[in-house]
Structures are given as structure tokens and as C-alpha cells.
Design a protein around this motif. Structure first.
Motif, PDB file in Angstrom:
ATOM      1  N   ILE A  14       0.826  -1.463  -0.528  1.00  0.00           N
ATOM      2  CA  ILE A  14       0.163  -0.221  -0.094  1.00  0.00           C
ATOM      3  C   ILE A  14       0.920   1.516   0.251  1.00  0.00           C
ATOM      4  CG2 ILE A  14      -0.564   0.413   2.578  1.00  0.00           C
ATOM      5  CD1 ILE A  14      -2.780   0.857  -0.227  1.00  0.00           C
ATOM      6  N   ASN A  15       2.236   1.423   0.411  1.00  0.00           N
ATOM      7  CA  ASN A  15       3.030   2.169   0.385  1.00  0.00           C
ATOM      8  C   ASN A  15       2.662   2.811  -0.921  1.00  0.00           C
ATOM      9  OD1 ASN A  15       3.580   2.463   2.980  1.00  0.00           O
ATOM     10  ND2 ASN A  15       5.215   0.372   2.993  1.00  0.00           N
ATOM     11  N   ALA A  16       2.992   2.182  -1.965  1.00  0.00           N
ATOM     12  CA  ALA A  16       3.305   2.737  -3.605  1.00  0.00           C
ATOM     13  C   ALA A  16       2.122   3.651  -3.762  1.00  0.00           C
ATOM     14  CB  ALA A  16       2.873   1.751  -4.672  1.00  0.00           C
ATOM     15  N   ALA A  17       1.153   3.625  -3.425  1.00  0.00           N
ATOM     16  CA  ALA A  17       0.197   4.432  -3.191  1.00  0.00           C
ATOM     17  C   ALA A  17      -0.527   5.425  -2.274  1.00  0.00           C
ATOM     18  CB  ALA A  17      -1.378   3.977  -3.394  1.00  0.00           C
ATOM     19  N   GLY A  19       1.844   7.973  -1.754  1.00  0.00           N
ATOM     20  CA  GLY A  19       1.233   9.863  -2.220  1.00  0.00           C
ATOM     21  C   GLY A  19       0.664  10.394  -3.387  1.00  0.00           C
ATOM     22  N   PRO A  20       0.291   9.409  -4.504  1.00  0.00           N
ATOM     23  CA  PRO A  20      -1.183   9.583  -5.067  1.00  0.00           C
ATOM     24  C   PRO A  20      -2.221   9.899  -3.851  1.00  0.00           C
ATOM     25  CG  PRO A  20      -0.180   7.804  -5.747  1.00  0.00           C
ATOM     26  CD  PRO A  20       0.961   8.274  -4.591  1.00  0.00           C
ATOM     27  N   LEU A  21      -2.563   8.903  -3.013  1.00  0.00           N
ATOM     28  CA  LEU A  21      -3.614   9.253  -2.432  1.00  0.00           C
ATOM     29  C   LEU A  21      -3.787  10.468  -1.516  1.00  0.00           C
ATOM     30  CD1 LEU A  21      -4.274   5.151  -0.632  1.00  0.00           C
ATOM     31  CD2 LEU A  21      -5.692   7.230  -2.909  1.00  0.00           C
ATOM     32  N   ALA A  22      -2.605  10.645  -1.632  1.00  0.00           N
ATOM     33  CA  ALA A  22      -2.495  11.575  -0.338  1.00  0.00           C
ATOM     34  C   ALA A  22      -2.544  12.832  -1.402  1.00  0.00           C
ATOM     35  CB  ALA A  22      -0.637  12.643  -0.271  1.00  0.00           C
ATOM     36  N   GLU A  23      -1.926  12.849  -2.400  1.00  0.00           N
ATOM     37  CA  GLU A  23      -2.057  14.370  -3.410  1.00  0.00           C
ATOM     38  C   GLU A  23      -3.996  14.028  -3.576  1.00  0.00           C
ATOM     39  OE1 GLU A  23      -1.088  14.860  -7.030  1.00  0.00           O
ATOM     40  OE2 GLU A  23       1.018  13.662  -7.025  1.00  0.00           O
ATOM     41  N   LEU A  24      -4.616  13.003  -3.586  1.00  0.00           N
ATOM     42  CA  LEU A  24      -6.478  13.050  -4.410  1.00  0.00           C
ATOM     43  C   LEU A  24      -7.123  13.502  -2.428  1.00  0.00           C
ATOM     44  CD1 LEU A  24      -8.726  12.190  -5.326  1.00  0.00           C
ATOM     45  CD2 LEU A  24      -8.144  10.226  -3.914  1.00  0.00           C
ATOM     46  N   PHE A  25      -6.479  13.689  -1.489  1.00  0.00           N
ATOM     47  CA  PHE A  25      -7.091  14.191  -0.483  1.00  0.00           C
ATOM     48  C   PHE A  25      -6.565  15.792   0.282  1.00  0.00           C
ATOM     49  CE2 PHE A  25      -8.724  10.012  -0.587  1.00  0.00           C
ATOM     50  CZ  PHE A  25      -9.918  10.321  -0.544  1.00  0.00           C
ATOM     51  N   ALA A  26      -5.161  16.505  -0.053  1.00  0.00           N
ATOM     52  CA  ALA A  26      -5.120  16.850   0.178  1.00  0.00           C
ATOM     53  C   ALA A  26      -5.244  17.749  -0.876  1.00  0.00           C
ATOM     54  CB  ALA A  26      -3.352  17.582   0.036  1.00  0.00           C
ATOM     55  N   VAL A  27      -6.819  18.083  -1.836  1.00  0.00           N
ATOM     56  CA  VAL A  27      -6.934  19.134  -2.823  1.00  0.00           C
ATOM     57  C   VAL A  27      -8.330  19.564  -1.330  1.00  0.00           C
ATOM     58  CG1 VAL A  27      -6.581  18.726  -4.550  1.00  0.00           C
ATOM     59  CG2 VAL A  27      -8.181  17.929  -3.910  1.00  0.00           C
ATOM     60  N   ASP A  28      -8.848  20.438  -1.638  1.00  0.00           N
ATOM     61  CA  ASP A  28      -9.907  21.834  -1.631  1.00  0.00           C
ATOM     62  C   ASP A  28     -11.662  20.656  -2.165  1.00  0.00           C
ATOM     63  OD1 ASP A  28     -12.022  22.961  -0.898  1.00  0.00           O
ATOM     64  OD2 ASP A  28     -11.054  24.821  -1.029  1.00  0.00           O
ATOM     65  N   LEU A  29     -11.680  19.752  -1.979  1.00  0.00           N
ATOM     66  CA  LEU A  29     -13.114  19.209  -2.428  1.00  0.00           C
ATOM     67  C   LEU A  29     -14.100  20.454  -2.208  1.00  0.00           C
ATOM     68  CD1 LEU A  29     -13.407  15.729  -0.502  1.00  0.00           C
ATOM     69  CD2 LEU A  29     -12.096  16.149  -2.967  1.00  0.00           C
ATOM     70  N   THR A  30     -14.543  20.904  -1.725  1.00  0.00           N
ATOM     71  CA  THR A  30     -15.389  22.729  -2.220  1.00  0.00           C
ATOM     72  C   THR A  30     -15.032  23.002  -3.566  1.00  0.00           C
ATOM     73  OG1 THR A  30     -14.817  23.945  -1.151  1.00  0.00           O
ATOM     74  CG2 THR A  30     -16.066  22.779   0.005  1.00  0.00           C
ATOM     75  N   LEU A  31     -14.305  22.352  -4.488  1.00  0.00           N
ATOM     76  CA  LEU A  31     -14.026  23.365  -5.773  1.00  0.00           C
ATOM     77  C   LEU A  31     -14.201  22.095  -6.670  1.00  0.00           C
ATOM     78  CD1 LEU A  31     -10.047  25.055  -5.006  1.00  0.00           C
ATOM     79  CD2 LEU A  31     -12.848  26.063  -5.479  1.00  0.00           C
ATOM     80  N   ALA A  32     -14.345  20.329  -6.577  1.00  0.00           N
ATOM     81  CA  ALA A  32     -14.829  19.161  -6.826  1.00  0.00           C
ATOM     82  C   ALA A  32     -16.297  19.343  -7.756  1.00  0.00           C
ATOM     83  CB  ALA A  32     -14.498  18.361  -6.372  1.00  0.00           C
ATOM     84  N   THR A  33     -16.140  18.975  -8.901  1.00  0.00           N
ATOM     85  CA  THR A  33     -16.941  19.172  -9.507  1.00  0.00           C
ATOM     86  C   THR A  33     -17.422  17.089  -9.298  1.00  0.00           C
ATOM     87  OG1 THR A  33     -16.237  20.742 -11.073  1.00  0.00           O
ATOM     88  CG2 THR A  33     -17.904  18.984 -11.739  1.00  0.00           C
ATOM     89  N   VAL A  34     -18.925  16.949  -9.141  1.00  0.00           N
ATOM     90  CA  VAL A  34     -19.926  15.907  -9.189  1.00  0.00           C
ATOM     91  C   VAL A  34     -20.461  15.640  -9.823  1.00  0.00           C
ATOM     92  CG1 VAL A  34     -20.698  14.741  -7.301  1.00  0.00           C
ATOM     93  CG2 VAL A  34     -18.916  16.447  -6.684  1.00  0.00           C
ATOM     94  N   GLN A  35     -20.811  14.104  -9.925  1.00  0.00           N
ATOM     95  CA  GLN A  35     -21.798  13.836 -10.753  1.00  0.00           C
ATOM     96  C   GLN A  35     -22.425  12.726  -9.718  1.00  0.00           C
ATOM     97  OE1 GLN A  35     -21.039  10.603 -13.867  1.00  0.00           O
ATOM     98  NE2 GLN A  35     -22.984  11.258 -15.674  1.00  0.00           N
TER      99      GLN A  35
END
Length: 103
Positions: A14-17, A19-35
Motif C-alpha cells: 500500500i505504500n506505493a499508493a 503518495g497519489p492518495l495524499a495528493e487526492l485528499f490534499a485538495v479542496d473538495l469544495t472545488l470539485a465537480t460531482v456527478q
């Protein structure tokens, strides 16, 4: 003999994921677009309705009232339920704005 679809030499821990997962959840989700998974409408998360009168937050689609996201904390743990979200589009690194579908 055929090669298995996921040969053991391709597996990582899981350590291979991390970095990418930290990037994903380091963003402001209020700026996201949702379907919405209920009616398939795609719009900015800011256009959904938020209900905060329970033990957590519930975000619902304005079009069909479907729950797209639930967020709560308890016992030092965070719970994020996105089963009502068909697609979540996050802003790219350093873009400062949410990406739009098809962009």
C-alpha cells in the motif's frame, strides 16, 4: 501456459499508493465537480445542498435529492461515504479551479 492477469511480480504494498492518495485528499473538495449517481447531473459540488443538523454532514443533489456524500467523524476516525457519487472530478495540481467534464 498463459500469464495470470495480475502476476505476483507486479504487486506492491500500500505504500506505493500513499503518495497519489495524499495528493487526492490534499485538495479542496469544495472545488470539485460531482456527478450524482441518482440523476447523472454533473455540477460543481458548491451547487449541492448541505445538511449539517445530524451527527455529520450530508450533501444532497438539488435535482433529485439523492445523497451524494456523507462525512462524519467519531472516535478519532473520519468516515467519507461517496456511494451516491458516480464521478468526482478534482482540480489539477496548482490549477486553483475545478476541472470541467470534457476538459
Amino acid at each position: 501456459m498463459s500469464t495470470p492477469p495480475n502476476p505476483p511480480d507486479r504487486r506492491l504494498d500500500i505504500n506505493a499508493a500513499a503518495g497519489p492518495l495524499a495528493e487526492l485528499f490534499a485538495v479542496d473538495l469544495t472545488l470539485a465537480t460531482v456527478q450524482c449517481d441518482g440523476c447523472a447531473v454533473t455540477t460543481d459540488l458548491a451547487r449541492y445542498d448541505v445538511y449539517a443538523d445530524g451527527p455529520g454532514l450530508v450533501i444532497r443533489c438539488r435535482g433529485c435529492d439523492h445523497v451524494v456524500l456523507r462525512y462524519s467523524t467519531a472516535g478519532g476516525r473520519l468516515r467519507l461515504d461517496m456511494t451516491g457519487t458516480r464521478l468526482l472530478i478534482l482540480p489539477g495540481a496548482g490549477s486553483g479551479a475545478a476541472a470541467r467534464p470534457g476538459s
